[in-house]
Design an enzyme around this catalytic site. Structure first.
Site, PDB file in Angstrom:
ATOM      1  N   ASP A 156      52.780  24.963-110.827  1.00  0.00           N
ATOM      2  CA  ASP A 156      51.719  24.532-111.752  1.00  0.00           C
ATOM      3  C   ASP A 156      50.414  25.233-111.405  1.00  0.00           C
ATOM      4  O   ASP A 156      49.679  25.697-112.271  1.00  0.00           O
ATOM      5  CB  ASP A 156      51.503  23.010-111.664  1.00  0.00           C
ATOM      6  CG  ASP A 156      52.666  22.229-112.246  1.00  0.00           C
ATOM      7  OD1 ASP A 156      53.749  22.801-112.391  1.00  0.00           O
ATOM      8  OD2 ASP A 156      52.476  21.037-112.543  1.00  0.00           O
ATOM      9  N   GLY A 192      53.559  16.885-118.321  1.00  0.00           N
ATOM     10  CA  GLY A 192      54.416  18.019-117.996  1.00  0.00           C
ATOM     11  C   GLY A 192      53.802  19.364-118.317  1.00  0.00           C
ATOM     12  O   GLY A 192      54.449  20.401-118.151  1.00  0.00           O
ATOM     13  N   LEU A 193      52.543  19.364-118.790  1.00  0.00           N
ATOM     14  CA  LEU A 193      51.908  20.634-119.162  1.00  0.00           C
ATOM     15  C   LEU A 193      50.882  21.086-118.113  1.00  0.00           C
ATOM     16  O   LEU A 193      50.034  21.934-118.400  1.00  0.00           O
ATOM     17  CB  LEU A 193      51.256  20.527-120.542  1.00  0.00           C
ATOM     18  CG  LEU A 193      52.205  20.187-121.698  1.00  0.00           C
ATOM     19  CD1 LEU A 193      51.462  20.162-123.027  1.00  0.00           C
ATOM     20  CD2 LEU A 193      53.387  21.172-121.771  1.00  0.00           C
ATOM     21  N   GLY A 194      50.950  20.520-116.927  1.00  0.00           N
ATOM     22  CA  GLY A 194      50.115  21.017-115.823  1.00  0.00           C
ATOM     23  C   GLY A 194      48.657  20.603-115.908  1.00  0.00           C
ATOM     24  O   GLY A 194      47.773  21.355-115.482  1.00  0.00           O
ATOM     25  N   SER A 195      48.411  19.388-116.432  1.00  0.00           N
ATOM     26  CA  SER A 195      47.010  18.972-116.605  1.00  0.00           C
ATOM     27  C   SER A 195      46.285  18.837-115.272  1.00  0.00           C
ATOM     28  O   SER A 195      45.119  19.231-115.148  1.00  0.00           O
ATOM     29  CB  SER A 195      46.936  17.653-117.374  1.00  0.00           C
ATOM     30  OG  SER A 195      47.672  16.664-116.694  1.00  0.00           O
ATOM     31  N   SER A 196      46.959  18.289-114.250  1.00  0.00           N
ATOM     32  CA  SER A 196      46.254  18.069-112.976  1.00  0.00           C
ATOM     33  C   SER A 196      45.905  19.402-112.320  1.00  0.00           C
ATOM     34  O   SER A 196      44.817  19.560-111.756  1.00  0.00           O
ATOM     35  CB  SER A 196      47.076  17.184-112.034  1.00  0.00           C
ATOM     36  OG  SER A 196      48.276  17.819-111.666  1.00  0.00           O
ATOM     37  N   ALA A 197      46.807  20.384-112.402  1.00  0.00           N
ATOM     38  CA  ALA A 197      46.515  21.689-111.805  1.00  0.00           C
ATOM     39  C   ALA A 197      45.413  22.402-112.585  1.00  0.00           C
ATOM     40  O   ALA A 197      44.529  23.047-112.001  1.00  0.00           O
ATOM     41  CB  ALA A 197      47.774  22.558-111.772  1.00  0.00           C
ATOM     42  N   ALA A 198      45.446  22.271-113.926  1.00  0.00           N
ATOM     43  CA  ALA A 198      44.409  22.912-114.744  1.00  0.00           C
ATOM     44  C   ALA A 198      43.047  22.311-114.424  1.00  0.00           C
ATOM     45  O   ALA A 198      42.043  23.036-114.273  1.00  0.00           O
ATOM     46  CB  ALA A 198      44.728  22.730-116.231  1.00  0.00           C
ATOM     47  N   GLY A 255      49.246  14.223-117.590  1.00  0.00           N
ATOM     48  CA  GLY A 255      50.504  13.707-117.030  1.00  0.00           C
ATOM     49  C   GLY A 255      51.699  13.837-117.949  1.00  0.00           C
ATOM     50  O   GLY A 255      52.583  12.982-117.928  1.00  0.00           O
TER      51      GLY A 255
HETATM   52  C1  MEV Z   1      56.382  20.023-112.237  1.00  0.00           C
HETATM   53  O1  MEV Z   1      55.547  20.634-113.212  1.00  0.00           O
HETATM   54  C2  MEV Z   1      57.491  20.959-111.843  1.00  0.00           C
HETATM   55  C3  MEV Z   1      58.434  20.405-110.790  1.00  0.00           C
HETATM   56  O2  MEV Z   1      59.423  21.417-110.548  1.00  0.00           O
HETATM   57  C4  MEV Z   1      57.727  20.034-109.510  1.00  0.00           C
HETATM   58  C5  MEV Z   1      57.196  21.249-108.767  1.00  0.00           C
HETATM   59  O3  MEV Z   1      57.670  22.364-108.963  1.00  0.00           O
HETATM   60  O4  MEV Z   1      56.271  21.035-107.936  1.00  0.00           O
HETATM   61  C6  MEV Z   1      59.183  19.175-111.308  1.00  0.00           C
END
Ligand code: MEV
Length: 327
Positions: free
Chosen positions: A166, A121-127, A119
């Site tokens: 992400d 901003g480095l895309g942990s949930s998608a990874a 959580g």
């Molecule tokens: C989140 O990593 C990036 C945002 O632009 C949201 C999104 O693109 O879904 C804030």
């Protein structure tokens, strides 16, 4: 707080037998264009070597279970079992993955470890979703399109209406230009390597909440909000040109301007701003928040020479940080 090595060892697929399969997903760093990308403008993103690794097996007890393991020790941190009425976001995400993969009720166990701060901003949930879905798809014989749908379904739980950036980075990696559309457009970019330092000066905030706050601002300021996003879009075009030409001085300026626009969109915080100022004073060519904001990570564009200065400066504040070099 500085991490010992620049990066964790690469995640490797291991030979899987007929009853187990391995999957991985990469983290991501949005170089420019977050938030505006939700409104159809382009964004630049790079896949990180750090990410998630999952192993899927047939379960002895017949339940569908996901277990998050501590990355270094392999000890279980928590587990999610598919239940009739999932409530918690992780339970709903697990259900969404199982349904999209046609895996619910098949008795599968996925063990997953995460090499990214969650959580932030480095895309942990998608990874995490990419690793789990890849492992399950490989175990059950599902195709790439099904994996993409399953990761998207999981991301919908955490992000509301994600642009898909992400998940594109988690599944594809590399340096990409991303544009949302009925079908997202991904363009692989070829550019000289970048030296970057990523730091986390504050805990992350909910992406869904930050995306909703930008939507509310645009609604309150209909004459200005869309223009801010258009300006971010124009900035991304210029950043792509600078990136591909290896003009890192120009790219640094554009990153600083992008941070300013994110401040205007209301998604920065005093701590994130301070971290960017400190990095610039320590010699960074540019610095900005990355991802949804409200907390979480910032990054600095550096050089081989200035990287240690930015690490030292953020380290002195006790902020976890590490250096990466793009391929
Ligand atoms: C989140 O990593 C990036 C945002 O632009 C949201 C999104 O693109 O879904 C804030």
């Amino acid at each position: 707080m500085r991490e010992a090595s620049a990066s964790t060892p690469p995640l490797r697929d291991e030979p899987g037998g007929p009853t187990q399969a391995v999957g991985r997903g990469q983290g991501k760093l949005i170089l420019a264009g977050e938030h505006a990308v939700v409104y159809g403008h382009p964004a630049l993103v790079v896949g990180l070597e750090r990410g998630a690794r999952a192993v899927a097996r047939r379960a002895d007890d017949g339940l569908d279970r996901m277990v998050l393991l501590e990355q270094r020790s392999g000890e279980p941190l928590f587990e999610v079992v598919d239940v009739p009425t999932p409530q918690e976001p992780m339970e709903r995400a697990w259900r969404a993955m199982l349904d999209a993969l046609g895996a619910r009720g098949q008795g599968v166990r996925v063990e997953v470890s995460l090499g990214l701060p969650p959580g932030a901003g480095l895309g942990s949930s998608a990874a995490l979703a990419a690793a789990c879905c890849r492992a399950l798809a490989s175990l059950l014989g599902r195709d790439e399109a099904t994996i993409t749908r399953a990761v998207h379904a999981s991301e919908g739980v955490f992000h509301g209406s994600p642009s898909g950036i992400d998940q594109a980075a988690a599944l594809g990696g590399g340096l990409l230009r991303f544009e949302r559309g009925d079908t997202p457009t991904l363009t692989a970019l070829h550019a000289p390597p970048l030296h970057l330092v990523i730091g986390q000066p504050a805990p992350g905030a909910s992406t869904a909440r930050m995306v909703a706050s930008v939507a509310a601002l645009i609604q309150r300021q209909p004459a200005l909000g869309p223009h801010l996003c258009q300006t971010v879009g124009a900035l991304v075009e210029a950043a792509q040109t600078a990136l591909c030409a290896g003009d890192h001085a120009a790219l640094g300026d554009l990153l600083n301007i992008n941070h300013g626009l994110l401040v205007s969109l209301g998604v920065s915080t005093p701590t994130l701003d301070t971290a960017c100022h400190i990095a610039r004073e320590a010699g960074a060519l540019g610095a900005k928040l990355t991802g949804a904001g409200g907390g979480g990570c910032v990054f600095a564009l550096t050089t081989a020479e200035t990287t240690p200065h930015i690490l030292d400066a953020w380290d002195a504040h006790g902020w976890p940080c590490f250096a990466v070099k793009t391929p």
